[in-house]
Structures are given as structure tokens and as C-alpha cells.
Design an enzyme around this catalytic site. Structure first.
Site, short mmCIF file in Angstrom:
data_model
loop_
_atom_site.label_atom_id
_atom_site.label_comp_id
_atom_site.label_asym_id
_atom_site.label_seq_id
_atom_site.Cartn_x
_atom_site.Cartn_y
_atom_site.Cartn_z
N CYS A 1 0.87 -1.18 0.00
CA CYS A 1 0.00 0.00 0.00
C CYS A 1 0.91 1.23 0.00
CB CYS A 1 -1.01 0.00 1.14
SG CYS A 1 -0.34 0.13 2.80
N CYS B 1 -2.16 1.24 -4.23
CA CYS B 1 -0.91 1.92 -4.55
C CYS B 1 -0.85 2.30 -6.02
CB CYS B 1 0.31 1.12 -4.11
SG CYS B 1 0.86 -0.17 -5.22
N CYS C 1 3.22 0.58 -8.19
CA CYS C 1 3.64 -0.81 -8.04
C CYS C 1 4.24 -1.32 -9.34
CB CYS C 1 2.45 -1.69 -7.66
SG CYS C 1 1.79 -1.30 -6.04
#
Length: 133
Positions: free
Chosen positions: A12, A86, A90
Site C-alpha cells: 500500500c 498503490c 507498483c
């Protein structure tokens, strides 16, 4: 010959709430059968105190956990990468299993608001563990 231990990475933004809870639940329930990591694209200074308290209520201690920065290496060594809001931060690699868990963000919330998030994460982690075998 035993099969390699599956590896799961929870990601996250701040690595201070959702990903910490998910990693703690999986580590607790898997009892060493799964390698567990968590990280954030922009880690906070500390784990959210309301998250620490909510997890303490279910017998899991997060007081020693520190938010960690997401690295390319962490993604590369993981079999399953679970993102929790996120977005594009990522990194994506071929051959990995990616899941995106849409969960409310506990940032700035009190313990009462964190409990249902914690319970939803616990449910999803149990399902994931069953899928991993």
C-alpha cells in the site's frame, strides 16, 4: 523433495495500515508455510497507532513493525503481489500473480473505523491462504 514456500508481498502507499495488517495476519495464520513481506511506495514514519491497537485486540502485536520502502527486488522474489491502493507506483513483472484488494484506508481513522477494515483483511487473508494450499 519439498516444494518451495510461496511468497506474498502486500503493498500500500504508506505501509502503515492495510499492508501491515494483511502481512501480520498471513504470517500469524501460515505459521511459516508462506514467506510474507509488506512495503509501501511512500512509507510512513510509523505504523498507524489505531491499526496497532486494532490488531492488539485480536492478539497480534505490530509494535515492532516499521513501514518499509517498496523495492523492485521485493516484487521480483514474490509469487503473489497484493496491492491495496498503490496504483501505478507498483512495478509489474511478467509471471507474477497480482491481486488488487480495494479496502478503505485506515489513515486518520480511529480504532472503531479500523476494526471492520481489519476484519475484511482477515477474511481475505484466510481465503488467500486456502488458495495457496
Amino acid at each position: 523433495m519439498s516444494s518451495p514456500v510461496p511468497s506474498v508481498l502486500f503493498v500500500c502507499v504508506h505501509n502503515a495500515g492495510r499492508s501491515q495488517m494483511a502481512a501480520a495476519f498471513l504470517a500469524h495464520l501460515a505459521k511459516g508455510r508462506v514467506a510474507v513481506r509488506s512495503a509501501g511506495s511512500a512509507p510512513a514514519d510509523q505504523v498507524n497507532p489505531a491499526v496497532v491497537e486494532a490488531m492488539r485486540e485480536v492478539g497480534i502485536d505490530l509494535t515492532t513493525q516499521i513501514p518499509k520502502l517498496l523495492t523492485t527486488e521485493a516484487v521480483q522474489v514474490s509469487d503473489v503481489v497484493i496491492t491495496m491502493g498503490c496504483g501505478d507506483a507498483c512495478p509489474v513483472f511478467p509471471g507474477k500473480r497480482y491481486l488488487d484488494w480495494e479496502l478503505a484506508d485506515p489513515a486518520g481513522q480511529g480504532v472503531a473505523a479500523v476494526r471492520p477494515i481489519r476484519d475484511e483483511i482477515a477474511t481475505r487473508v484466510r481465503k488467500l491462504l486456502a488458495e495457496l494450499g
